[in-house]
Design a protein around this motif. Sequence first.
Motif, PDB file in Angstrom:
ATOM      1  N   LYS A  72       0.916  -1.198   0.135  1.00 12.70           N
ATOM      2  CA  LYS A  72      -0.093  -0.115  -0.035  1.00 12.70           C
ATOM      3  C   LYS A  72       0.929   1.267   0.085  1.00 12.70           C
ATOM      4  O   LYS A  72       0.396   2.188  -0.623  1.00 12.70           O
ATOM      5  N   MET A  73       2.204   1.199   0.461  1.00 16.24           N
ATOM      6  CA  MET A  73       2.912   2.316   0.565  1.00 16.24           C
ATOM      7  C   MET A  73       3.883   2.340  -0.655  1.00 16.24           C
ATOM      8  O   MET A  73       4.782   3.060  -0.943  1.00 16.24           O
ATOM      9  N   ASN A  74       3.388   1.440  -1.647  1.00 16.13           N
ATOM     10  CA  ASN A  74       4.033   1.407  -2.950  1.00 16.13           C
ATOM     11  C   ASN A  74       5.625   1.219  -3.067  1.00 16.13           C
ATOM     12  O   ASN A  74       6.481   1.568  -3.632  1.00 16.13           O
ATOM     13  N   ARG A  75       5.851   0.055  -2.038  1.00 12.00           N
ATOM     14  CA  ARG A  75       7.140  -0.366  -1.805  1.00 12.00           C
ATOM     15  C   ARG A  75       7.416  -1.669  -2.666  1.00 12.00           C
ATOM     16  O   ARG A  75       6.487  -2.596  -2.799  1.00 12.00           O
ATOM     17  N   ARG A  76       8.570  -2.133  -3.233  1.00 10.54           N
ATOM     18  CA  ARG A  76       9.044  -3.151  -4.047  1.00 10.54           C
ATOM     19  C   ARG A  76       9.395  -4.286  -3.050  1.00 10.54           C
ATOM     20  O   ARG A  76      10.170  -4.065  -2.222  1.00 10.54           O
ATOM     21  N   VAL A  77       8.621  -5.250  -2.797  1.00  9.71           N
ATOM     22  CA  VAL A  77       8.859  -6.150  -1.899  1.00  9.71           C
ATOM     23  C   VAL A  77       9.363  -7.460  -2.565  1.00  9.71           C
ATOM     24  O   VAL A  77       8.481  -8.124  -3.364  1.00  9.71           O
ATOM     25  N   LEU A  78      10.265  -8.169  -1.832  1.00 10.41           N
ATOM     26  CA  LEU A  78      10.791  -9.512  -2.398  1.00 10.41           C
ATOM     27  C   LEU A  78      10.630 -10.440  -1.145  1.00 10.41           C
ATOM     28  O   LEU A  78      10.901 -10.096   0.064  1.00 10.41           O
ATOM     29  N   CYS A 115      14.942  -4.104  -4.860  1.00 12.28           N
ATOM     30  CA  CYS A 115      13.808  -3.984  -3.707  1.00 12.28           C
ATOM     31  C   CYS A 115      13.775  -2.887  -2.698  1.00 12.28           C
ATOM     32  O   CYS A 115      15.071  -2.327  -2.544  1.00 12.28           O
ATOM     33  N   ASP A 116      12.735  -2.615  -2.205  1.00 12.08           N
ATOM     34  CA  ASP A 116      12.757  -1.713  -1.166  1.00 12.08           C
ATOM     35  C   ASP A 116      12.589  -2.617   0.281  1.00 12.08           C
ATOM     36  O   ASP A 116      12.881  -2.008   1.317  1.00 12.08           O
ATOM     37  N   VAL A 117      11.905  -3.610   0.286  1.00 10.54           N
ATOM     38  CA  VAL A 117      11.699  -4.421   1.360  1.00 10.54           C
ATOM     39  C   VAL A 117      11.948  -5.794   0.926  1.00 10.54           C
ATOM     40  O   VAL A 117      11.608  -6.520   0.175  1.00 10.54           O
ATOM     41  N   LEU A 118      12.726  -6.415   2.017  1.00  5.88           N
ATOM     42  CA  LEU A 118      13.272  -7.943   1.741  1.00  5.88           C
ATOM     43  C   LEU A 118      12.556  -8.617   2.931  1.00  5.88           C
ATOM     44  O   LEU A 118      13.000  -8.229   4.111  1.00  5.88           O
ATOM     45  N   ILE A 119      11.761  -9.731   2.536  1.00  4.94           N
ATOM     46  CA  ILE A 119      11.180 -10.431   3.967  1.00  4.94           C
ATOM     47  C   ILE A 119      11.647 -11.953   3.765  1.00  4.94           C
ATOM     48  O   ILE A 119      11.339 -12.511   2.743  1.00  4.94           O
ATOM     49  N   ALA A 156      17.130  -0.532   1.844  1.00  5.75           N
ATOM     50  CA  ALA A 156      16.154  -1.291   1.777  1.00  5.75           C
ATOM     51  C   ALA A 156      15.978  -1.744   3.458  1.00  5.75           C
ATOM     52  O   ALA A 156      16.689  -1.368   4.120  1.00  5.75           O
ATOM     53  N   VAL A 157      14.590  -2.106   3.298  1.00  9.08           N
ATOM     54  CA  VAL A 157      14.333  -2.611   4.697  1.00  9.08           C
ATOM     55  C   VAL A 157      14.501  -4.125   4.733  1.00  9.08           C
ATOM     56  O   VAL A 157      14.047  -4.647   4.026  1.00  9.08           O
ATOM     57  N   VAL A 158      14.733  -4.612   5.841  1.00  5.92           N
ATOM     58  CA  VAL A 158      14.916  -6.125   5.889  1.00  5.92           C
ATOM     59  C   VAL A 158      14.500  -6.750   7.153  1.00  5.92           C
ATOM     60  O   VAL A 158      14.432  -6.188   8.298  1.00  5.92           O
ATOM     61  N   ILE A 159      13.561  -7.603   6.883  1.00  5.20           N
ATOM     62  CA  ILE A 159      12.586  -8.252   8.086  1.00  5.20           C
ATOM     63  C   ILE A 159      12.900  -9.719   8.065  1.00  5.20           C
ATOM     64  O   ILE A 159      12.580 -10.722   6.935  1.00  5.20           O
TER      65      ILE A 159
END
Length: 718
Positions: A358-364, A409-413, A436-439
């Motif tokens: 929803k925040m338009n982040r590219r999620v991998l 990516c912007d976010v890696l989970i 990037a954000v890492v979770i």
Amino acid sequence: MEYLSGTVERITYSNEENGFSVVKIKARGYPDLVTAVGNLAAVNVGAVLRLQGEWKQDSKYGRQFSAADYRETVPATIAGLEKYLGSGLIKGIGPVNARRIVRYYREDTLRVIEESADDLIKVEGIGQRRVEMIKKAWQEQKEIKNVMLFLQSSGVSTAYAVKIFKTYGNKSIGVVKENPYRLADDVWGIGFKTADKIARQLGYDSKSYQRCRSGILYVLSELSNQGHCYATRTQLIAEAVKILELEEQYLEETLERMLKERSVIMEGEDAIYLPPFYYSEAGTAQRIHAILEGCLQPLPKDIPPIIRTLQKERGIEYEEVQQEAISAAASSKFMVLTGGPGTGKTTITLAIIRIFQKMNRRVLLAAPTGRAAKRLSETAGAEARTIHRLLEYKPDKGYQKNAENPLECDVLIIDETSMVDILLIYNLLKAVPNEAVVILVGDVDQLPSVGAGNVLKDIIDSGAVKVIQLSKIFRQARGSAIITNAHRINRGEMPGLKGGRGSDFYFLEEDDPSRIAETIRDLCSTRLPAYYRVDPLKDIQVLCPMQRGETGAQNLNLLLQESLNPSKITLRYGGTVYRRGDKVMQIKNNYDKNVFNGDIGVISGINTEDRTLTLRFDENEVEYDATELDEVALAYATTVHKSQGSEYPIVVAPLTMQHYMMLQRNLLYTCVTRAKRIFVLVGTKKAIAIAVSNDKIQKRNTLLAKRLAGIVTVAEDT
């Protein structure tokens, strides 16, 4: 010494590791087949042998000829030739083509194959492609036999000859003579002890630098297989002294030379690393710090309204701890989400994915194994890949995604992070952009990774990153005895064992190992499939604490194969008969085939002529040569360690005092949490009580937590 001559009619057993074989021989003067035992791994059905040894009376198997040595001659009869060629000796000639060739060329068969193999094209059914295959295989088997004879003269099992030949080809004997310790580095399945045995036979000095160096590397490698990133200096020298049977001074001198050469690396005064583990551990700490310091993309002014919108869309009301986890993920650079079954970990992970979308982040999305990635993909409704595929690993070229070519990516989970070892996490984090954000998502109470390190626990313990720990079991999960018992086990309490109609957790008390094995066979082949209307191959998995013993994975595999797979299309390799339709597991990463340690598949085809098998791993169909089958194991039953990252509709598990060495709380907890629908435990209350009370997890030698906390300074040259 006595002598026995005859033709090999059947190979009853062959151990690829040590070459010990049991064969049935048709010998002149004996009305029945004679059993011969010994190092006979190189022989084939149809071979004519002259054995040297002595007769012995085995208490269980009766009279046997124990062979100390043997010589092989070519078969003298047409029938013998046919059996010899059709035994799998030559790739491209199975029983059918052997019959055709021998009937065409009769007594001249072997001369034609040796001197004018191109003439085989005259035989019906033998095309040019097969002729070329036969020529190549005939030459290879001759050269392999030379290697076998050389190894035999060095007192080493001939079972290693094929592996050595596949690695070095025609240079095999020269390489082994020049430096047998290379085998331990270059040939999978051959360790230091085998290489040392060859070296000693060849007259190598026991105090030589090569031997001492190889011994030290072996100790470090063995410790890494036990999960350690390094050895203390005292530990390393003590273990090397035991293995090499030398005085400490020789090892101390060797270690100093190795440190100068940088073939090992020392951190501080006491931690000795193999270079890959040193650079991976230090590099992982560097990368986490760099990501934490990277710029965070601007966030929406208010996260709660986005969460409320998500709740409306999904018809869910997140509790306070769940909202905190979602907000923390949206505002953190590096975060860990951990918790046991039923605590809402999956629900929150899905919410985090939706928030970022929803925040338009590219999620991998990624996970360590194919099964875990598939489960994440199904849960998230978005593509999830294995970490190897995400990083575009290619054989001989390594990871294509790296610092120079980072992930977009912007976010890696990453899910199931407890399975990720130090080498893999470093290669992954190298490819993550600093912005990037890492979770990391995982259950820290499960067994740690099979490989070296304790990555998830170390990151949590470091205090360097945001950690959300979920502990509350949600109402919808409280009705599951699997989930409530898993948490009881994790708290050190005995699980509820009553079961009863409608339960999903059952305990069958039995202390006799042979009866436990038969009970498990009956459960998997008859009772569970009939009651729950499930496919025993797809839906039931037996998980064992260990491989060996009557209730170990090896024995249960044989019992279950016999009960669940009646196929007559088979191929024997070593001591195992593989059948079409068998459930199998890959036990070694094979990047050429794109198949990884822990992947479960099915044997979909067997070609007895070419001695090849086709294995199907999900959508991936791969061909294996018979000699590659040491990378594969039957998987009707497997170990709890190998089950990490997987879930199965029904899990059946033995737990007895035979497993005493493995009775640990995190092993039983991991075992129970692999079951989605039904869990059946067969064994004794005493074994369960010991496992539940034993929370002494073997400490792994790692410095990642201290590096992240700044207690150990990160090296500059990683």
